[in-house]
Design a protein around this motif. Structure first.
Motif, PDB file in Angstrom:
ATOM      1  N   LYS A 167       1.383  -8.815  69.975  1.00  9.53           N
ATOM      2  CA  LYS A 167       2.679  -9.439  71.088  1.00  9.53           C
ATOM      3  C   LYS A 167       3.537 -10.436  70.300  1.00  9.53           C
ATOM      4  CE  LYS A 167       1.488  -7.665  75.332  1.00  9.53           C
ATOM      5  NZ  LYS A 167       1.583  -6.304  74.891  1.00  9.53           N
ATOM      6  N   PHE A 168       4.853 -10.330  70.770  1.00  7.76           N
ATOM      7  CA  PHE A 168       5.606 -11.420  70.226  1.00  7.76           C
ATOM      8  C   PHE A 168       5.308 -12.923  70.764  1.00  7.76           C
ATOM      9  CE2 PHE A 168       9.892 -13.731  70.327  1.00  7.76           C
ATOM     10  CZ  PHE A 168      10.026 -13.693  69.084  1.00  7.76           C
ATOM     11  N   PRO A 169       5.457 -13.871  70.172  1.00  7.61           N
ATOM     12  CA  PRO A 169       4.734 -14.883  70.570  1.00  7.61           C
ATOM     13  C   PRO A 169       5.594 -15.425  71.724  1.00  7.61           C
ATOM     14  CG  PRO A 169       5.846 -15.221  68.521  1.00  7.61           C
ATOM     15  CD  PRO A 169       5.841 -13.904  68.665  1.00  7.61           C
ATOM     16  N   GLY A 170       4.978 -15.969  72.761  1.00  8.55           N
ATOM     17  CA  GLY A 170       5.477 -16.752  73.944  1.00  8.55           C
ATOM     18  C   GLY A 170       5.232 -18.198  73.795  1.00  8.55           C
ATOM     19  N   PRO A 171       5.802 -18.948  74.837  1.00  7.59           N
ATOM     20  CA  PRO A 171       5.643 -20.558  74.821  1.00  7.59           C
ATOM     21  C   PRO A 171       4.187 -20.603  74.536  1.00  7.59           C
ATOM     22  CG  PRO A 171       6.977 -19.798  76.632  1.00  7.59           C
ATOM     23  CD  PRO A 171       6.434 -18.394  76.082  1.00  7.59           C
ATOM     24  N   THR A 172       3.144 -20.257  75.143  1.00  8.40           N
ATOM     25  CA  THR A 172       1.949 -20.759  74.906  1.00  8.40           C
ATOM     26  C   THR A 172       1.427 -20.671  73.449  1.00  8.40           C
ATOM     27  OG1 THR A 172       1.027 -18.800  75.952  1.00  8.40           O
ATOM     28  CG2 THR A 172       0.942 -20.579  77.392  1.00  8.40           C
ATOM     29  N   ALA A 173       1.662 -19.302  72.917  1.00  9.29           N
ATOM     30  CA  ALA A 173       1.258 -19.282  71.610  1.00  9.29           C
ATOM     31  C   ALA A 173       1.971 -20.311  70.724  1.00  9.29           C
ATOM     32  CB  ALA A 173       1.896 -17.670  71.215  1.00  9.29           C
ATOM     33  N   VAL A 174       3.089 -20.711  70.950  1.00 10.89           N
ATOM     34  CA  VAL A 174       3.833 -21.566  70.169  1.00 10.89           C
ATOM     35  C   VAL A 174       3.492 -23.124  70.090  1.00 10.89           C
ATOM     36  CG1 VAL A 174       6.131 -22.806  69.887  1.00 10.89           C
ATOM     37  CG2 VAL A 174       6.119 -20.419  69.978  1.00 10.89           C
ATOM     38  N   ALA A 175       2.875 -23.298  71.693  1.00  9.64           N
ATOM     39  CA  ALA A 175       2.326 -24.643  71.766  1.00  9.64           C
ATOM     40  C   ALA A 175       0.919 -24.669  71.125  1.00  9.64           C
ATOM     41  CB  ALA A 175       2.276 -24.711  73.374  1.00  9.64           C
ATOM     42  N   THR A 176       0.456 -23.569  71.091  1.00  9.25           N
ATOM     43  CA  THR A 176      -0.970 -23.742  70.272  1.00  9.25           C
ATOM     44  C   THR A 176      -0.818 -23.838  69.007  1.00  9.25           C
ATOM     45  OG1 THR A 176      -1.644 -21.876  71.902  1.00  9.25           O
ATOM     46  CG2 THR A 176      -3.285 -22.048  70.127  1.00  9.25           C
ATOM     47  N   GLN A 177       0.207 -23.212  68.432  1.00  9.04           N
ATOM     48  CA  GLN A 177       0.334 -23.332  66.870  1.00  9.04           C
ATOM     49  C   GLN A 177       0.728 -25.037  66.672  1.00  9.04           C
ATOM     50  OE1 GLN A 177      -0.408 -21.458  64.525  1.00  9.04           O
ATOM     51  NE2 GLN A 177      -1.058 -20.216  65.974  1.00  9.04           N
ATOM     52  N   VAL A 178       1.711 -25.583  67.511  1.00  8.11           N
ATOM     53  CA  VAL A 178       1.987 -26.985  67.371  1.00  8.11           C
ATOM     54  C   VAL A 178       0.836 -27.744  67.046  1.00  8.11           C
ATOM     55  CG1 VAL A 178       3.157 -28.819  68.222  1.00  8.11           C
ATOM     56  CG2 VAL A 178       4.042 -26.827  68.429  1.00  8.11           C
ATOM     57  N   VAL A 179      -0.296 -27.548  67.989  1.00  6.46           N
ATOM     58  CA  VAL A 179      -1.555 -28.284  67.805  1.00  6.46           C
ATOM     59  C   VAL A 179      -2.207 -27.863  66.520  1.00  6.46           C
ATOM     60  CG1 VAL A 179      -3.743 -28.440  68.708  1.00  6.46           C
ATOM     61  CG2 VAL A 179      -1.799 -28.238  70.289  1.00  6.46           C
ATOM     62  N   ASN A 180      -2.075 -26.484  66.017  1.00 10.83           N
ATOM     63  CA  ASN A 180      -2.831 -26.010  65.050  1.00 10.83           C
ATOM     64  C   ASN A 180      -2.474 -26.688  63.798  1.00 10.83           C
ATOM     65  OD1 ASN A 180      -4.716 -24.300  66.096  1.00 10.83           O
ATOM     66  ND2 ASN A 180      -3.677 -22.590  65.744  1.00 10.83           N
ATOM     67  N   LEU A 181      -1.040 -26.658  63.683  1.00  7.80           N
ATOM     68  CA  LEU A 181      -0.365 -27.173  62.574  1.00  7.80           C
ATOM     69  C   LEU A 181      -0.541 -28.639  62.273  1.00  7.80           C
ATOM     70  CD1 LEU A 181       2.811 -25.002  63.030  1.00  7.80           C
ATOM     71  CD2 LEU A 181       1.166 -24.969  60.943  1.00  7.80           C
ATOM     72  N   TYR A 182      -0.696 -29.402  63.421  1.00  8.45           N
ATOM     73  CA  TYR A 182      -0.869 -30.796  63.148  1.00  8.45           C
ATOM     74  C   TYR A 182      -2.242 -31.035  62.808  1.00  8.45           C
ATOM     75  CZ  TYR A 182      -1.141 -35.403  64.507  1.00  8.45           C
ATOM     76  OH  TYR A 182      -1.457 -36.933  64.324  1.00  8.45           O
ATOM     77  N   GLN A 183      -3.127 -30.411  63.422  1.00 16.00           N
ATOM     78  CA  GLN A 183      -4.577 -30.354  63.082  1.00 16.00           C
ATOM     79  C   GLN A 183      -4.902 -30.152  61.383  1.00 16.00           C
ATOM     80  OE1 GLN A 183      -6.728 -28.292  65.920  1.00 16.00           O
ATOM     81  NE2 GLN A 183      -6.956 -29.872  67.278  1.00 16.00           N
ATOM     82  N   GLU A 184      -3.958 -29.218  60.880  1.00 14.95           N
ATOM     83  CA  GLU A 184      -4.134 -28.434  59.620  1.00 14.95           C
ATOM     84  C   GLU A 184      -3.745 -29.702  58.721  1.00 14.95           C
ATOM     85  OE1 GLU A 184      -2.077 -24.730  58.753  1.00 14.95           O
ATOM     86  OE2 GLU A 184      -3.477 -23.907  60.128  1.00 14.95           O
ATOM     87  N   HIS A 185      -2.547 -30.211  59.123  1.00 19.95           N
ATOM     88  CA  HIS A 185      -1.998 -31.664  58.370  1.00 19.95           C
ATOM     89  C   HIS A 185      -3.152 -32.760  58.285  1.00 19.95           C
ATOM     90  CE1 HIS A 185       0.778 -34.314  56.988  1.00 19.95           C
ATOM     91  NE2 HIS A 185       0.479 -35.268  57.888  1.00 19.95           N
ATOM     92  N   ASN A 186      -3.721 -33.038  59.573  1.00 21.17           N
ATOM     93  CA  ASN A 186      -4.968 -33.856  59.417  1.00 21.17           C
ATOM     94  C   ASN A 186      -6.006 -33.636  58.283  1.00 21.17           C
ATOM     95  OD1 ASN A 186      -3.425 -35.463  61.224  1.00 21.17           O
ATOM     96  ND2 ASN A 186      -4.450 -34.966  62.919  1.00 21.17           N
ATOM     97  N   THR A 187      -6.511 -32.513  58.455  1.00 24.15           N
ATOM     98  CA  THR A 187      -7.518 -31.752  57.702  1.00 24.15           C
ATOM     99  C   THR A 187      -7.100 -31.977  56.078  1.00 24.15           C
ATOM    100  OG1 THR A 187      -7.710 -30.203  59.448  1.00 24.15           O
ATOM    101  CG2 THR A 187      -9.093 -29.918  57.444  1.00 24.15           C
ATOM    102  N   GLU A 188      -5.881 -31.449  55.936  1.00 23.59           N
ATOM    103  CA  GLU A 188      -5.458 -31.933  54.614  1.00 23.59           C
ATOM    104  C   GLU A 188      -5.275 -33.144  53.965  1.00 23.59           C
ATOM    105  OE1 GLU A 188      -5.158 -28.891  53.063  1.00 23.59           O
ATOM    106  OE2 GLU A 188      -4.547 -29.496  51.310  1.00 23.59           O
ATOM    107  N   ARG A 189      -4.914 -33.969  55.105  1.00 24.84           N
ATOM    108  CA  ARG A 189      -4.889 -35.603  54.516  1.00 24.84           C
ATOM    109  C   ARG A 189      -6.424 -35.933  54.242  1.00 24.84           C
ATOM    110  NH1 ARG A 189      -0.030 -34.760  54.269  1.00 24.84           N
ATOM    111  NH2 ARG A 189      -0.940 -33.918  52.547  1.00 24.84           N
TER     112      ARG A 189
END
Lengths: 453, 325
Positions: free
Chosen positions: B52-74
């Protein structure tokens, strides 16, 4: 005469056989390296060597960077933006003989065996299916030959429609595999004529092959620009997953345990940084071993690493489909192909001269090499590009430092760089690397001795 | 002050103030809410081959994911440096002549790193363009002859799609910028120069128009006072044409940001554009929502850049009214 030359090659490579002890390996001359790759599962040895710390063990600090397409990657290595890269086996060879961009690129490490497939769109599959014999359970008999595609292609040409297919680069394994499969089924994939400035490879073609970068294959198929393609994993399984196409044949079925990618560096790099070259080869050998160890026990972990967005980035399930010893053809038709991806066993990492020569024979067969060449020329080019001497130095030092046991390389003792004649082709033609011209003359479709476009 | 009915006017004023502010807060919220509803409804109706085309919740989830990925990388980065120090120490123990070096982290760039890269690139390209365009614009505005000479060139280059420049820039940088220890990465220079080439023209044109439209009284004052030409530029021309210069700068920065993302996508240069392209190539089930997230971030940063420019204009310009849009 061919035999004498082969004997000469044997001598040069046996100088550094396992039994001879090398002096201790020095520190790397260049420690910060940047390697390029294309988003394909067979880049795995590079990712594993990084993630498992094998590069760091060698004192190498490696940055790994995805490249947009094979051309950009090749240019990157040539102009020094990249120190080395995951390459199509044909790239260093073509660069050395000056087909496309001219540059001296060598390979001390062969990255894998097999790993590709040919996928057709759902529409083409529907038309092919009636031509394919069925097993008792109703599933099609494999390997599927291009014979089943031939009537479809003929129907298109009668209707005046071009039959377009995709491959990833003019000198790619995929180009030669797709051509091999088509030609074995009587479909002419067309000739190149570089001396006349024709590099499209579509002279006399029944199926028109063109270049599309690997990750874009599914999208291009979906858009209807091409009806089928030959590409490495996971882009065949992605078509199944997305429900847009059906892989009909794997390269394992076209040529069992065929050589695939290589790790390419410039000759200048290898000469300027000999220790670095040996060390990076060592790291890659260890990574390849890890990938095949204990009967592929590490593969699930490898798939997890590859599915990270900075490596291949496709979903875990898509990558796992082929990496863990299976391959899904038509949706639901998942079959065991334990050797779909081979990274270490069967001496997969050793750069065999005969592998390079096979690629050269295909370049000649399809006109990329426009003139006849003597057998000796094939051996000379192979020797320039494929460097088992560097590989064996890396092996020797790994064994000396007890990082890997000598038994891992036992079958390489006295290796002359030529695989025994290969009998596992889809058209049953035997390939003997010591007789390239004889081999070229065996094909029904393709240029033979004396032919010129 | 009270009205004849005894109603204090401050109350009316307060009410008006309140209602204005409620409007200023409530109306955007209503707008955004309606947008979100339409978006999530439309998204649920679009089936792509990647789900499915991403809706608002999918984007919100990704915001959290991307931030966590950033922390893991650090965290990985910290471990990387620690391993390196241990390795260096070992080597020094073995080989006392060795001078240990610390090499930069070799891991991947996270989404947040990519935002940083894009911002640095766009600001550098913009700054270079401004340094060229504003003096050039002033010169053209002051001299009719210069204007007549240069105008055709500007008119021809102005409509060129920025991306047409990219292949040329790439080839020229590769050929000209050769150094064993380069100060800047070639990819950075490529993106930056492309940005510069594209945001040059609006600034030149606006500046020159602003300069040539200066009130003739002021020019006359300058002439009467016999101001030297540099002082004339400094005291009369610059202050008078600041609003026009800033209009050009805002236009340019907007263009620069759009151009940069496209250039990064095309040339695979580090930054948000590369992030989008990599995700498109990955074709994973999360790719579309990650791209959608990037789209919002790109839009939001573009908005912030424009606001930032406006604030700068408010501080620098005497004509506060011109900065109200």
């Amino acid at each position: 005469m061919g035999q004498a030359l082969v004997a000469g090659l044997c001598l040069s490579s046996s100088v550094v056989s396992v039994s001879v002890s090398a002096e201790e390996l020095g520190y790397p001359e260049k420690e910060e390296l940047k390697f390029g790759f294309i988003k394909l599962t067979d880049m795995a040895p590079i990712a594993i060597a990084y993630e498992k710390g094998y590069f760091e063990d060698e004192g190498l600090y490696v940055t790994i960077e995805a490249q947009a397409n094979w051309k950009v990657l090749l240019d990157g290595v040539i102009d020094g933006r990249l120190d080395g890269a995951h390459m199509l086996a044909g790239q260093p060879i073509a660069a050395t003989i000056g087909y496309g961009t001219k540059a001296e690129i060598i390979t001390p490490f062969s990255m894998d065996l097999n790993g590709n497939g040919i996928t057709v769109s759902n529409e083409i599959w529907k038309q092919m299916k009636p031509n394919i014999p069925k097993q008792s359970d109703g599933k099609p008999v494999h390997p599927i030959k291009a014979d089943a595609l031939k009537p479809v292609v003929e129907k298109y040409s009668e209707a005046g429609k071009p039959f377009n297919m995709g491959m990833v680069f003019p000198v790619s394994t995929h180009n030669y595999e797709l051509r091999y499969w088509l030609a074995a089924g009587g479909i002419h994939p067309g000739y190149y004529a570089p001396h006349k400035g024709d590099t499209s490879g579509q002279i006399d073609a029944q199926a028109l092959l063109s270049v599309t970068p690997p990750p874009q294959m599914p999208a291009t198929l979906e858009a209807g620009t091409i009806y089928g393609y030959c590409v490495g994993e996971p882009w065949n399984q992605q078509a199944v997953f997305k429900g847009i196409g059906v892989p009909v044949v794997t390269d394992y079925e076209i040529w069992k345990d065929n050589p695939e990618k290589v790790f390419g560096i410039t000759k200048a790099f290898a000469e300027k940084y000999p220790n670095t070259t040996i060390r990076l080869t060592r790291a890659l050998i260890r990574a390849a071993k890890w990938l095949d160890e204990n009967n592929n026990a590490n593969r699930p972990e490898a798939v997890k690493i590859l599915s990270q967005s900075n490596y291949v980035g496709a979903d875990y399930d898509v990558i796992a489909n082929s990496m863990t010893g299976t391959f899904e053809y038509e949706k639901g038709d998942k079959r065991a192909v334990p050797d779909f991806n081979v990274f270490f066993r069967y001496n997969a990492t050793y750069p065999f001269y005969s592998d390079a020569i096979w690629y050269l024979t295909q370049m000649r067969r399809w006109g990329q090499i426009s003139d006849d060449k003597p057998d000796s020329w094939y051996f000379d080019v192979a020797k320039k590009v494929y460097r088992p001497d560097i590989y064996m130095k890396a092996v020797q030092s790994l064994v000396d430092e007890k990082i890997m046991p000598a038994t891992d390389f036992a079958s390489l003792d006295g290796e002359d760089g030529f695989r025994s004649p290969q009998t596992h082709f889809i058209d049953n033609i035997v390939y003997d690397g010591t007789k390239p011209n004889e081999y070229i003359n065996k094909f029904n479709i393709g240029l033979k001795a004396g032919d010129k476009i | 002050m009270t009205t004849s009915e005894g109603q204090p006017s401050w109350a009316t004023n307060a009410l008006r103030w309140l209602s204005n502010h409620i409007k200023a807060i409530v109306l955007p919220i209503v707008g955004i809410a309606i947008f979100l509803i339409i978006w999530s409804f439309a998204a649920s109706k679009i089936d792509t081959s990647l789900g499915k085309f991403p809706g608002p919740t999918a984007v919100a989830t990704q915001v959290v994911n991307l931030y966590q990925e950033h922390n893991t990388e650090r965290e990985k980065e910290a471990a990387f440096y620690q391993r390196q120090e241990e390795r260096n120490a070992k080597r020094v123990a073995k080989d006392p002549n060795y001078v240990p070096k610390i090499r930069a982290y070799t891991g991947k760039e996270t989404f947040i790193d990519q935002i940083g890269t894009s911002l640095i690139t766009v600001m550098s390209g913009f700054a270079v363009a401004a340094a060229i365009a504003i003096p050039l614009g002033i010169a053209i505005g002051l001299s009719k002859n210069l204007n007549t000479a240069i105008n055709p060139i500007i008119q021809i280059f102005k409509p060129v799609s920025p991306l047409a420049w990219l292949p040329l820039v790439t080839m020229v940088v590769s050929a000209v910028y050769v150094s064993p220890e380069p100060m800047f990465a070639k990819s950075f220079l490529n993106s930056m120069i492309t940005v510069t080439l594209c945001c040059l023209w609006p600034m030149v044109i606006n500046t020159s128009v602003g300069v040539s439209a200066i009130n003739s009284d002021w020019n006359n004052v300058s002439r009467v006072l016999r101001l030297p030409s540099l002082v004339h530029v400094q005291k009369i021309v610059l202050p008078a044409s600041i609003p026009a210069i800033f209009t050009g700068m805002r236009l340019s920065l907007g263009i620069a940001w759009m151009v940069l993302i496209a250039a990064e996508m095309l040339a695979q240069n580090p930054g948000l554009g590369k992030f989008v392209w990599d995700e498109f190539q990955n074709g994973s089930s999360q790719s579309l929502s990650r791209i959608m997230t990037a789209v919002f971030v790109i839009g939001f940063i573009g908005f912030l850049l424009d606001r930032g420019m406006l604030q700068l204009q408010r501080i620098v310009s005497w004509d506060k009214a011109s900065a109200n849009r």
